[in-house]
Design a protein around this motif. Structure first.
Motif, mmCIF file in Angstrom:
data_model
loop_
_atom_site.group_PDB
_atom_site.id
_atom_site.type_symbol
_atom_site.label_atom_id
_atom_site.label_comp_id
_atom_site.label_asym_id
_atom_site.label_seq_id
_atom_site.Cartn_x
_atom_site.Cartn_y
_atom_site.Cartn_z
ATOM 1 N N PHE A 8 2.445 -2.439 6.626
ATOM 2 C CA PHE A 8 3.664 -3.005 7.177
ATOM 3 C C PHE A 8 4.361 -2.006 8.100
ATOM 4 O O PHE A 8 4.241 -0.791 7.916
ATOM 5 N N THR A 9 5.109 -2.539 9.050
ATOM 6 C CA THR A 9 5.903 -1.686 9.936
ATOM 7 C C THR A 9 7.321 -1.493 9.399
ATOM 8 O O THR A 9 8.068 -0.657 9.906
ATOM 9 N N GLU A 10 7.706 -2.286 8.397
ATOM 10 C CA GLU A 10 8.981 -2.133 7.703
ATOM 11 C C GLU A 10 8.696 -2.058 6.201
ATOM 12 O O GLU A 10 7.713 -2.618 5.717
ATOM 13 N N ASP A 11 9.586 -1.381 5.462
ATOM 14 C CA ASP A 11 9.441 -1.371 4.008
ATOM 15 C C ASP A 11 9.492 -2.802 3.475
ATOM 16 O O ASP A 11 10.334 -3.608 3.900
ATOM 17 N N LEU A 12 8.592 -3.109 2.550
ATOM 18 C CA LEU A 12 8.603 -4.417 1.908
ATOM 19 C C LEU A 12 8.983 -4.226 0.446
ATOM 20 O O LEU A 12 8.312 -3.510 -0.295
ATOM 21 N N ILE A 20 8.111 -0.958 -3.975
ATOM 22 C CA ILE A 20 8.336 -0.855 -2.534
ATOM 23 C C ILE A 20 7.001 -0.570 -1.867
ATOM 24 O O ILE A 20 6.323 0.408 -2.197
ATOM 25 N N PHE A 21 6.615 -1.431 -0.953
ATOM 26 C CA PHE A 21 5.452 -1.157 -0.115
ATOM 27 C C PHE A 21 5.982 -0.469 1.146
ATOM 28 O O PHE A 21 6.569 -1.114 2.008
ATOM 29 N N PRO A 22 5.843 0.854 1.221
ATOM 30 C CA PRO A 22 6.475 1.588 2.319
ATOM 31 C C PRO A 22 5.846 1.293 3.671
ATOM 32 O O PRO A 22 4.656 0.963 3.776
ATOM 33 N N ALA A 23 6.668 1.438 4.689
ATOM 34 C CA ALA A 23 6.206 1.184 6.056
ATOM 35 C C ALA A 23 5.183 2.228 6.484
ATOM 36 O O ALA A 23 5.223 3.384 6.058
ATOM 37 N N ASN A 24 4.251 1.785 7.311
ATOM 38 C CA ASN A 24 3.272 2.653 7.980
ATOM 39 C C ASN A 24 2.383 3.435 6.998
ATOM 40 O O ASN A 24 2.013 4.572 7.259
ATOM 41 N N LYS A 25 2.067 2.803 5.870
ATOM 42 C CA LYS A 25 1.101 3.357 4.928
ATOM 43 C C LYS A 25 0.124 2.266 4.520
ATOM 44 O O LYS A 25 0.488 1.095 4.443
ATOM 45 N N GLN A 26 -1.104 2.657 4.269
ATOM 46 C CA GLN A 26 -2.092 1.704 3.797
ATOM 47 C C GLN A 26 -1.843 1.423 2.314
ATOM 48 O O GLN A 26 -1.885 2.327 1.492
#
Length: 343
Positions: free
Chosen positions: A66-70, A121-127
């Motif tokens: 993701f490009t934003e935190d989910l 939290i699925f952090p932004a810019n991480k696989q």
């Protein structure tokens, strides 16, 4: 489509299909096959596999970016009707939830009940990687507990009968990491690999519940084992298994390498792996030998030397004692299976 920014995805806990349904509010979901779903827009992309192995036993695989935190907010249930085991990136749960020492693997293992508040939290810019198994309480009772011996059954029953939320995290050890590697080394979303998920899910289930029963994962703090000591045991065990052609080091050598007394090392190793160092090492050698024999590329003598036996006769004797077949019988059996498959 809605924006992901500062808006959490809320769904019923341990319901993978509900998560997918809510995610479709933010992304155009494309069905790649019956069980595989893809999505992509400017805010993120990914693939999700959901599979019902049988009623009460489900698999979910997430590979996301993701490009934003989910923010993920599963809604707890009133009773522990469902249980989840996940191997996932160790950064997707808030840091205050766990205190384990990071090891060489970028994953953690999580056990949670449906009553638990498992915000992530699925952090932004991480696989993002997560491989999850979800069980109904009834499935565990019917397929796991009833086949266990009394002491093991009591240990597992004590957990699933809890009327309180349960959430436990720990390091992934070498056995669980191998299962993850099996997944990552496959083309996961091809239809012809569907059976891989059945096999991998069952392997993970068997491995995980065995560890729970033997208390080799989520080790209670009441046993006064420091997390760092457990980490040392796992690291030294991994080092031993890297080269199975070498004999297993002595307890004295191993305990010195991790800065423990021999008595403490043996006690802690037994607690973590439910086995002695020598027996665990021997078992790994024999499991590897079986893979070499099954490949059909090596002679029995070659396999014996490849897994650290100086005498092929000793290898054959121990192999038969362990697996109930001599290496020659085992090779013959798999040769016949290969011929049947080709015909």
């Amino acid at each position: 489509m809605k924006s992901l920014l500062n808006i959490p995805i809320v769904f019923e806990n341990h319901q993978p299909s509900e998560f997918l349904k809510k995610l479709s509010d933010y992304f155009p979901i494309v069905i790649q096959s019956r069980n595989v779903f893809q999505f992509e827009n400017t805010e993120g992309k990914g693939q999700i596999l959901t599979l019902v192995i049988e009623p009460g036993f489900e698999v979910e695989l997430l590979q996301l970016h993701f490009t934003e935190d989910l923010h993920i907010h599963p809604k707890p249930t009133e009773q522990n009707s469902r249980w989840n085991v996940s191997i996932c990136n160790d950064y997707i749960y808030p840091g205050e939830l766990f205190d384990f020492t990071p090891n060489n693997y970028p994953y953690c293992v999580v056990l949670s009940s449906s009553m638990a508040n498992t915000n992530r939290i699925f952090p932004a810019n991480k696989q993002i990687f997560s491989f999850s198994l979800t069980f109904s309480k009834e499935w565990i009772e019917q397929n796991v507990i009833q086949d266990l011996k009394e002491e093991a059954s009591e240990r597992l029953n004590e957990i699933i009968e809890s009327h309180e939320p349960i959430f436990m995290m720990d390091n992934v050890d070498i056995d669980l990491h191998r299962i993850v590697e099996t997944l990552l080394n496959e083309d996961l979303y091809q239809q012809n690999t569907k059976l891989l998920f059945y096999k991998t899910a069952l392997d993970l289930t068997l491995t995980f519940f065995k560890k729970i029963i033997n208390k080799s994962i989520f080790i209670p703090s009441a046993q006064n084992f420091k997390k760092r000591d457990i980490q040392k045991i796992q690291e030294i065990n991994e080092a031993i298994l890297k080269d199975l052609t070498k004999p297993c080091p002595s307890i004295e050598e191993l305990s010195k390498a991790v800065g423990m007394s021999t008595a403490k090392f043996k006690t802690l190793y037994k607690a973590v792996f439910n086995n002695s160092v020598y027996n665990y090492h021997l078992n790994e050698r024999l499991v590897q030998a079986r893979k070499y024999l099954q490949s059909g590329k090596y002679t029995i003598n070659e396999v014996a030397y490849m897994v650290g036996f100086n005498y092929p006769s000793s290898f054959s004797r121990i192999f038969k004692k362990t697996f109930g077949q001599s290496p020659l019988q085992y090779m013959g059996l798999h040769y016949e299976e290969d011929q049947d498959e080709k015909s």
